[in-house]
Design a protein around this motif. Structure first.
Motif, PDB file in Angstrom:
ATOM      1  N   ALA A  95       0.802  -1.236   0.000  1.00  0.00           N
ATOM      2  CA  ALA A  95       0.000   0.000   0.000  1.00  0.00           C
ATOM      3  C   ALA A  95       0.831   1.280   0.000  1.00  0.00           C
ATOM      4  CB  ALA A  95      -0.934  -0.020   1.206  1.00  0.00           C
ATOM      5  N   ALA A  96       2.064   1.193   0.491  1.00  0.00           N
ATOM      6  CA  ALA A  96       2.871   2.423   0.549  1.00  0.00           C
ATOM      7  C   ALA A  96       3.614   2.685  -0.756  1.00  0.00           C
ATOM      8  CB  ALA A  96       3.864   2.345   1.713  1.00  0.00           C
ATOM      9  N   GLY A  97       3.469   1.789  -1.726  1.00  0.00           N
ATOM     10  CA  GLY A  97       4.133   1.977  -3.018  1.00  0.00           C
ATOM     11  C   GLY A  97       3.383   2.993  -3.875  1.00  0.00           C
ATOM     12  N   GLU A  98       3.891   3.185  -5.087  1.00  0.00           N
ATOM     13  CA  GLU A  98       3.327   4.230  -5.962  1.00  0.00           C
ATOM     14  C   GLU A  98       1.863   3.985  -6.322  1.00  0.00           C
ATOM     15  OE1 GLU A  98       6.217   4.636  -9.376  1.00  0.00           O
ATOM     16  OE2 GLU A  98       5.831   6.690  -8.687  1.00  0.00           O
ATOM     17  N   ILE A  99       1.560   2.760  -6.757  1.00  0.00           N
ATOM     18  CA  ILE A  99       0.172   2.474  -7.149  1.00  0.00           C
ATOM     19  C   ILE A  99      -0.703   2.476  -5.895  1.00  0.00           C
ATOM     20  CG2 ILE A  99      -1.385   0.825  -8.276  1.00  0.00           C
ATOM     21  CD1 ILE A  99       0.900  -0.287  -9.851  1.00  0.00           C
ATOM     22  N   GLY A 100      -0.151   1.910  -4.805  1.00  0.00           N
ATOM     23  CA  GLY A 100      -0.907   1.790  -3.552  1.00  0.00           C
ATOM     24  C   GLY A 100      -1.399   3.139  -3.060  1.00  0.00           C
ATOM     25  N   GLN A 101      -0.507   4.095  -3.011  1.00  0.00           N
ATOM     26  CA  GLN A 101      -0.886   5.417  -2.488  1.00  0.00           C
ATOM     27  C   GLN A 101      -1.992   6.042  -3.343  1.00  0.00           C
ATOM     28  OE1 GLN A 101       2.248   8.160  -1.431  1.00  0.00           O
ATOM     29  NE2 GLN A 101       3.686   6.505  -1.086  1.00  0.00           N
ATOM     30  N   ALA A 102      -1.836   5.931  -4.662  1.00  0.00           N
ATOM     31  CA  ALA A 102      -2.842   6.534  -5.550  1.00  0.00           C
ATOM     32  C   ALA A 102      -4.181   5.795  -5.432  1.00  0.00           C
ATOM     33  CB  ALA A 102      -2.336   6.510  -6.990  1.00  0.00           C
TER      34      ALA A 102
ATOM     35  N   LEU B  58       5.429  -2.967   4.377  1.00  0.00           N
ATOM     36  CA  LEU B  58       6.550  -3.023   5.320  1.00  0.00           C
ATOM     37  C   LEU B  58       6.780  -1.642   5.931  1.00  0.00           C
ATOM     38  CD1 LEU B  58       9.108  -5.112   3.226  1.00  0.00           C
ATOM     39  CD2 LEU B  58       7.852  -5.865   5.255  1.00  0.00           C
ATOM     40  N   HIS B  59       6.221  -0.626   5.267  1.00  0.00           N
ATOM     41  CA  HIS B  59       6.468   0.755   5.683  1.00  0.00           C
ATOM     42  C   HIS B  59       5.167   1.442   6.067  1.00  0.00           C
ATOM     43  CE1 HIS B  59      10.445   0.220   4.051  1.00  0.00           C
ATOM     44  NE2 HIS B  59       9.876  -0.278   2.960  1.00  0.00           N
ATOM     45  N   PRO B  60       5.284   2.518   6.874  1.00  0.00           N
ATOM     46  CA  PRO B  60       4.063   3.290   7.159  1.00  0.00           C
ATOM     47  C   PRO B  60       3.593   4.030   5.917  1.00  0.00           C
ATOM     48  CG  PRO B  60       5.992   4.252   8.276  1.00  0.00           C
ATOM     49  CD  PRO B  60       6.474   3.024   7.559  1.00  0.00           C
ATOM     50  N   LEU B  61       2.345   4.460   5.928  1.00  0.00           N
ATOM     51  CA  LEU B  61       1.838   5.277   4.819  1.00  0.00           C
ATOM     52  C   LEU B  61       2.261   6.727   5.058  1.00  0.00           C
ATOM     53  CD1 LEU B  61      -1.824   3.920   4.508  1.00  0.00           C
ATOM     54  CD2 LEU B  61       0.111   3.482   2.975  1.00  0.00           C
ATOM     55  N   PRO B  62       2.366   7.515   4.002  1.00  0.00           N
ATOM     56  CA  PRO B  62       2.665   8.934   4.225  1.00  0.00           C
ATOM     57  C   PRO B  62       1.534   9.604   5.021  1.00  0.00           C
ATOM     58  CG  PRO B  62       2.278   8.474   1.893  1.00  0.00           C
ATOM     59  CD  PRO B  62       2.242   7.165   2.598  1.00  0.00           C
ATOM     60  N   GLU B  63       1.896  10.642   5.754  1.00  0.00           N
ATOM     61  CA  GLU B  63       0.916  11.326   6.625  1.00  0.00           C
ATOM     62  C   GLU B  63      -0.340  11.762   5.885  1.00  0.00           C
ATOM     63  OE1 GLU B  63       2.425  14.670   8.855  1.00  0.00           O
ATOM     64  OE2 GLU B  63       3.877  13.323   9.815  1.00  0.00           O
ATOM     65  N   ALA B  64      -0.155  12.146   4.617  1.00  0.00           N
ATOM     66  CA  ALA B  64      -1.304  12.633   3.837  1.00  0.00           C
ATOM     67  C   ALA B  64      -2.417  11.580   3.747  1.00  0.00           C
ATOM     68  CB  ALA B  64      -0.849  13.020   2.441  1.00  0.00           C
ATOM     69  N   LEU B  65      -2.087  10.317   3.976  1.00  0.00           N
ATOM     70  CA  LEU B  65      -3.111   9.266   3.877  1.00  0.00           C
ATOM     71  C   LEU B  65      -3.626   8.824   5.251  1.00  0.00           C
ATOM     72  CD1 LEU B  65      -1.607   7.093   0.981  1.00  0.00           C
ATOM     73  CD2 LEU B  65      -3.502   8.695   0.844  1.00  0.00           C
ATOM     74  N   ASP B  66      -3.241   9.555   6.288  1.00  0.00           N
ATOM     75  CA  ASP B  66      -3.708   9.219   7.647  1.00  0.00           C
ATOM     76  C   ASP B  66      -5.228   9.160   7.686  1.00  0.00           C
ATOM     77  OD1 ASP B  66      -1.310   8.964   8.819  1.00  0.00           O
ATOM     78  OD2 ASP B  66      -1.355  10.850   9.958  1.00  0.00           O
ATOM     79  N   GLY B  67      -5.750   8.145   8.347  1.00  0.00           N
ATOM     80  CA  GLY B  67      -7.193   8.055   8.544  1.00  0.00           C
ATOM     81  C   GLY B  67      -7.955   7.490   7.349  1.00  0.00           C
ATOM     82  N   ARG B  68      -7.247   7.211   6.251  1.00  0.00           N
ATOM     83  CA  ARG B  68      -7.952   6.701   5.071  1.00  0.00           C
ATOM     84  C   ARG B  68      -8.137   5.183   5.116  1.00  0.00           C
ATOM     85  NH1 ARG B  68      -8.181  10.094   0.372  1.00  0.00           N
ATOM     86  NH2 ARG B  68      -7.274  12.083   0.915  1.00  0.00           N
ATOM     87  N   SER B  69      -7.335   4.515   5.974  1.00  0.00           N
ATOM     88  CA  SER B  69      -7.410   3.050   5.992  1.00  0.00           C
ATOM     89  C   SER B  69      -6.972   2.542   7.359  1.00  0.00           C
ATOM     90  CB  SER B  69      -6.467   2.473   4.926  1.00  0.00           C
ATOM     91  OG  SER B  69      -5.117   2.747   5.283  1.00  0.00           O
ATOM     92  N   VAL B  70      -7.213   1.242   7.585  1.00  0.00           N
ATOM     93  CA  VAL B  70      -6.634   0.589   8.770  1.00  0.00           C
ATOM     94  C   VAL B  70      -5.290   0.056   8.288  1.00  0.00           C
ATOM     95  CG1 VAL B  70      -6.901  -1.287  10.424  1.00  0.00           C
ATOM     96  CG2 VAL B  70      -8.938  -0.123   9.495  1.00  0.00           C
ATOM     97  N   HIS B  71      -4.207   0.710   8.701  1.00  0.00           N
ATOM     98  CA  HIS B  71      -2.910   0.338   8.133  1.00  0.00           C
ATOM     99  C   HIS B  71      -2.154  -0.630   9.049  1.00  0.00           C
ATOM    100  CE1 HIS B  71       0.425   0.436   5.453  1.00  0.00           C
ATOM    101  NE2 HIS B  71       1.257   0.878   6.393  1.00  0.00           N
ATOM    102  N   MET B  72      -1.614  -1.682   8.435  1.00  0.00           N
ATOM    103  CA  MET B  72      -0.815  -2.658   9.190  1.00  0.00           C
ATOM    104  C   MET B  72       0.594  -2.676   8.621  1.00  0.00           C
ATOM    105  SD  MET B  72      -3.663  -5.621   8.887  1.00  0.00           S
ATOM    106  CE  MET B  72      -3.865  -5.182   7.191  1.00  0.00           C
TER     107      MET B  72
END
Ligand code: AKB
Length: 336
Positions: free
Chosen positions: A11-18, A36-50
């Motif tokens: 999800a933190a990759g290029e396609i994932g973020q978009a 393996l990595h956190p999502l960028p802050e701009a996507l906070d609250g958009r998903s349940v991230h693991m």
């Protein structure tokens, strides 16, 4: 009762973020995202991230106690250049990781008596053109042409497409009753160009790298020859294609794997497009023989008639629109 959710790996990759950006906009879906990595802050609250690994089967076992997975967008992969440095690791992640998820999707499909939609981005890397003469002659390759990958990544993608087809049509074919199988769908992407992220670990990266360097006023040394030609696509079109294929009723699909494309450019033409918008760009060419070999083995263009016919695929961004309406304004904003 378990909550219905969509799982996005890588999800933190290029396609994932978009994709998260787009899918979360309606608020209609519960998105579970894994990387393996956190999502960028701009996507906070958009998903349940693991934060986790697709090789971790215990993680998936825990996940399905709480969620009913309706769709899986399986984006996690090591890209082509990265995979050549660690081919066995690439095989672990790209093949074994995919197999784990297919098993999970197969079990979920049976449990709920309804197929899980499994959406898998594949790549031009599944093709292997034997030489430049053939590459120029067979410019727009069809899905069944030249399936002779020369990279670990390409081999992994081609095999996983076939695994997907197996799990969709023939899984447990000797059992007494036919189980509900998963519904696998795959898109072979050209080189993708995003205005918001810079790729890493791929071999089509020279296009987006050239553009992002020019926007930052940084010189760029391109690692392929000027005549090297491959197909490209702007990220919004890639996301549209994934969502369109996802939404199309199974009965309208005649295949499990589809080419999509937008425009083909040589590296020299890519440079010219960049220079039109950033006249101060400093781009030189210093081919790296190994990466050049990979790009030479990829087709110059893709024939996407099957996708156009079956699910109405049509790119919204040709070269001019991709640069003028999407890439340049957003990249300028990003580096302002
Ligand atoms: C790569 O360069 O590895 C990817 C791809 C073409 O699949 N961008």
């Amino acid at each position: 009762m378990r909550k219905k959710a969509i799982l996005i790996t890588g999800a933190a990759g290029e396609i994932g973020q978009a994709l998260i950006e787009q899918l979360s906009a309606s608020g209609e879906y519960i998105l579970l995202t894994l990387d393996l990595h956190p999502l960028p802050e701009a996507l906070d609250g958009r998903s349940v991230h693991m934060i986790g690994d697709i090789l971790d089967q215990k993680l998936f076992a825990r996940l399905v106690t709480e969620y009913e997975l309706d769709t899986i967008f399986h984006l996690a992969a090591l890209l082509s250049t990265r995979s050549e440095f660690s081919p066995e690791l690439a095989h672990q992640v790209n093949v074994n990781g995919t197999l784990n998820l297919m098993q999970l999707a197969a079990a979920q499909s049976q449990q709920r008596g309804k197929p899980v939609r499994f959406i898998f981005p594949s790549s031009i890397a599944v093709y292997g053109m034997p030489d430049l003469k053939t590459k120029a002659r067979d410019f727009y390759v069809r899905e069944w042409d030249w399936n002779y990958p020369t990279t670990m990544y390409g081999c992994n993608k081609l095999y996983c497409e076939q695994l997907g087809s197996y799990y969709s049509h023939n899984y447990q074919q000797l059992a007494e009753t036919t189980p509900t199988m998963l519904d696998f769908r795959s898109i072979r992407f050209p080189g993708l160009i995003s205005a918001f992220t810079v790729p890493s670990g791929g071999t089509s990266d020279y296009g987006p790298e050239m553009l992002h360097a020019a926007a930052q006023g940084v010189p760029y040394s391109c690692f392929v020859r000027q005549d090297s030609t491959i197909p490209f696509m702007a990220m919004p079109d890639a996301i549209t294609s994934l969502l369109q294929l996802w939404e199309t009723p199974r009965s309208e699909l005649s295949r499990t794997v589809y080419n999509v494309t937008s425009f083909s450019l040589s590296a020299a033409e890519f440079k010219a497009e960049v220079e039109k918008r950033f006249p101060q760009a400093e781009v030189s060419f210093d081919p790296d023989l190994q990466r050049q070999g990979i790009v030479d083995s990829w087709p110059a263009g893709l024939n996407d008639k099957q996708a156009r016919r079956d699910w109405g695929w049509q790119p919204a961004y040709d070269v001019a629109r991709a640069f003028d309406d999407y890439l340049v304004p957003n990249i300028q904003e990003r580096y302002r």
